[in-house]
Design a protein around this motif. Structure first.
Motif, short mmCIF file in Angstrom:
data_model
loop_
_atom_site.label_atom_id
_atom_site.label_comp_id
_atom_site.label_asym_id
_atom_site.label_seq_id
_atom_site.Cartn_x
_atom_site.Cartn_y
_atom_site.Cartn_z
N PHE B 5 4.85 1.28 4.29
CA PHE B 5 5.02 1.54 2.86
C PHE B 5 3.79 1.04 2.11
O PHE B 5 3.38 -0.09 2.25
CB PHE B 5 6.26 0.80 2.36
CG PHE B 5 6.68 1.22 0.99
CD1 PHE B 5 7.63 2.20 0.81
CD2 PHE B 5 6.12 0.61 -0.13
CE1 PHE B 5 8.02 2.59 -0.45
CE2 PHE B 5 6.51 0.99 -1.39
CZ PHE B 5 7.46 1.98 -1.56
N LYS B 7 2.22 0.41 -1.65
CA LYS B 7 2.50 0.39 -3.09
C LYS B 7 1.60 1.39 -3.78
O LYS B 7 0.48 1.63 -3.36
CB LYS B 7 2.21 -1.01 -3.66
CG LYS B 7 3.32 -1.98 -3.37
CD LYS B 7 3.18 -3.21 -4.22
CE LYS B 7 1.99 -4.05 -3.76
NZ LYS B 7 1.93 -5.33 -4.47
N ASN B 13 9.31 1.79 -6.95
CA ASN B 13 8.97 0.51 -6.36
C ASN B 13 9.45 0.44 -4.90
O ASN B 13 10.35 1.18 -4.52
CB ASN B 13 9.64 -0.59 -7.19
CG ASN B 13 9.19 -1.97 -6.81
OD1 ASN B 13 8.07 -2.14 -6.31
ND2 ASN B 13 10.02 -2.95 -7.04
N PHE B 14 8.86 -0.47 -4.12
CA PHE B 14 9.37 -0.73 -2.77
C PHE B 14 10.85 -1.08 -2.86
O PHE B 14 11.26 -1.89 -3.70
CB PHE B 14 8.60 -1.88 -2.13
CG PHE B 14 9.16 -2.30 -0.78
CD1 PHE B 14 8.91 -1.54 0.34
CD2 PHE B 14 9.93 -3.44 -0.66
CE1 PHE B 14 9.43 -1.91 1.58
CE2 PHE B 14 10.46 -3.82 0.56
CZ PHE B 14 10.20 -3.05 1.68
N GLU B 19 11.45 -5.07 -9.63
CA GLU B 19 11.33 -6.47 -9.20
C GLU B 19 12.15 -7.43 -10.07
O GLU B 19 12.68 -8.42 -9.58
CB GLU B 19 9.86 -6.90 -9.19
CG GLU B 19 9.07 -6.26 -8.07
CD GLU B 19 9.71 -6.50 -6.70
OE1 GLU B 19 10.03 -7.65 -6.39
OE2 GLU B 19 9.87 -5.53 -5.95
N ASN B 20 12.24 -7.16 -11.35
CA ASN B 20 13.04 -8.04 -12.21
C ASN B 20 14.50 -8.06 -11.78
O ASN B 20 15.11 -9.12 -11.70
CB ASN B 20 12.96 -7.56 -13.67
CG ASN B 20 11.89 -8.30 -14.43
OD1 ASN B 20 11.65 -9.48 -14.17
ND2 ASN B 20 11.23 -7.62 -15.33
N ILE B 65 15.84 -6.69 1.83
CA ILE B 65 15.12 -6.03 2.93
C ILE B 65 13.60 -6.18 2.78
O ILE B 65 13.08 -6.24 1.67
CB ILE B 65 15.53 -4.53 3.00
CG1 ILE B 65 15.18 -3.95 4.36
CG2 ILE B 65 14.86 -3.73 1.86
CD1 ILE B 65 15.82 -2.58 4.60
N GLY B 66 12.94 -6.33 3.92
CA GLY B 66 11.48 -6.40 3.93
C GLY B 66 10.90 -5.38 4.88
O GLY B 66 11.64 -4.67 5.56
#
Lengths: 203, 310
Positions: B5, B7, B13-14, B19-20, B65-66
């Motif tokens: 992936f 950016k 977004n991923f 992110e917030n 998840i990563g």
């Protein structure tokens, strides 16, 4: 004022969160937060700074006990979070040698919403699972409760015992209480969720 | 080879969520772990599927998840049903992380209404999709009241409802989503998993996370936590027995069974967990199952009744 440009708020935050969650789900398990070249101000462990960068945002507030001006600016600039008094803050960044007054003031949550409590991040000198790694005076902490298989003993240097006494008082009325993360100068973290009980022994 | 992936290559977004919001969900997950069994309110942001179709599980999955995770998702034990396939495709599209059917190989497993038959280890996280997180809803309709009841550990009405079920029907009737006491403090709904799976929540090695998207609640059971099904001294919790029943594909028992009907109205039994069944049939090995006293009784009975094969 330092703007952290090397910190990746997507992937670094995710990696560090997983480690924090792992430590929180398994109290007594030490994890290392690093891999990013950040420059936190004095009196703030790098792991504490990474916890702040990973979890703070504009929805929550924080309180800083030591070197407050520099660290407050650091977190405000890098996370858009806002400073608040200790009794209102969602995250408290304390030092292991502080007196317990700020911890005592921290929010314990309410019985209907015990999740409105504060996270407390305490900077200590070192944390280890074995007694023989440091020569400094240190406390022996024996944790038990959810997440711990039986008991788990850890050794912490640079932590004022009065803080632990206050923490135990704050956590006496479960599910109210404070969720604590200790960080040391080797970037290790140790979590003490309020569900856990601990016994302190000197060494 | 799955591309990693990158950016800014995509218009989102991923892991899709911004992110917030991820941070908010992550903070709430930490609180949920600190108070096992307590339901933490959260934002439950909009997803490309409607709330109530697995959004709570997706919120949790996408927040933790990563890039290095190996993701597995099951729906009623099956890797191949519609809900599982669609959510797997979605998670793969927004994260490009590896997906797998193999329970042992997965690091992050999302599930709808089953715990895998194979025992999970301490490197794994199981994420439940929960339709109704409030175990007290059947006895109290108002959220403000149930919050107070949880706060004061006032579970008298829950016990009475179990007793009334016994008086009326001769047994406690909850088949799926059997209420459990977590850490001796909070009564929790384990999501509609069959009774068969409930003992596996107790003192496990893996971390259990629960997401209820429509009801906007998160909760968790950390590893090595006491999870006890509600029972009386003289009316004990039991799991499904499947006495004398064998799977028509693998010929064995000791696992949760589905009844499959054909057009004539006849039915046969098949093991519900598709990965477990695949391993039995294709690899001819029986994976390491959970160990609990209820399952042990079933396995003992099965082994005692096994006739020596000619």
């Amino acid at each position: 004022m330092i703007r952290e440009t090397s910190y990746d708020e997507v992937f670094d935050a995710q990696t560090h969160f997983r480690l924090i969650m792992d430590s929180m789900a398994r109290p007594g398990k030490l994890n290392v937060l690093n891999g990013v070249a950040i420059q936190p101000p004095d009196s703030l462990n790098r792991a504490s700074a990474l916890i702040g960068l990973g979890l703070l945002n504009a929805d929550v507030s924080f309180f800083v006990a030591r070197n407050a001006t520099a660290i407050t600016t650091y977190f405000t600039v890098n996370t858009a979070s806002r400073p608040a008094p200790a009794a209102e803050a969602d995250f408290l960044f304390l030092h292991g040698n502080d007196s317990p007054q700020h911890l005592d003031a921290a929010k314990p949550g309410t019985l209907t919403y015990p999740d409105t409590n504060a996270f407390v991040i305490i900077d200590v000198a070192s944390i280890s699972l074995h007694p023989d790694q440091t020569t400094e005076p240190r406390l022996q902490l024996t944790l038990s409760g959810p997440g711990v298989n039986g008991q788990q003993t850890v050794f912490v240097a640079g932590l004022n015992e009065a803080l632990l006494t206050t923490l135990r008082d704050k956590n006496a009325e479960y599910p109210l209480g404070i969720d604590t993360i200790l960080t040391d100068q080797n970037d290790q973290i140790l979590c003490i969720p309020r569900s856990n009980r601990f016994v302190v022994g000197g060494l | 080879m799955i591309p990693t992936f990158k950016k800014f290559d995509t218009q989102f977004n991923f892991a899709f969520i911004d992110e917030n919001t991820k941070r908010e969900i992550r903070r709430k997950l930490l609180k949920a772990i600190c108070i096992p069994g307590y339901q933490v309110p959260y934002s439950s942001p909009e997803m490309p599927i409607a709330r109530g179709w697995g959004t709570g599980g997706l919120h949790v999955t996408l927040s933790v998840i990563g890039k290095d995770d190996r993701f597995k998702i099951i729906d009623q034990g099956s890797d191949a049903s519609v809900n599982a396939c669609n959510l797997r495709d979605f998670v793969h599209r927004v994260t490009h992380c590896r997906v797998t059917f193999d329970t042992h190989e997965a690091t992050l497993i999302q599930t709808r209404h089953r715990i895998p038959e194979e025992q999970l280890n301490d490197g794994q996280i199981l994420v439940f999709q929960v339709p109704q997180p409030e175990p007290l809803r059947a006895v109290e309709r108002y959220e403000t009241k149930t919050r107070e009841m949880h706060g004061e550990a006032d579970y008298a009405r829950m016990w009475v409802s179990l007793y009334e079920a016994f008086v009326r029907y001769g047994d406690i009737m909850q088949g799926a989503g059997y209420p459990v006491m977590v850490n001796g403090r909070h009564i929790m709904s384990p999501s509609p998993i069959p009774r068969w799976d409930v003992p596996n929540l107790n003192q496990s090695d893996c971390l259990y996370l629960f997401g209820a998207g429509r009801e906007k609640r998160l909760y968790a059971v950390p590893p090595h936590t006491d999870v006890v099904p509600l029972e009386f001294e003289d009316v004990k919790f039991r799991i499904e027995q499947f006495s004398g029943i064998r799977c028509s594909m693998s010929g064995t028992g000791g696992a949760f069974m589905d009844e499959l009907y054909n057009d004539l109205g006849d039915f046969r039994h098949v093991i519900n967990d598709s990965d477990f069944l695949d391993k039995l049939v294709e690899r001819k090995t029986r994976p390491q199952q959970w160990s609990n006293k209820y399952l042990q009784e079933v396995l003992d009975e099965m082994n005692a009744n096994t006739d020596p094969q000619p």
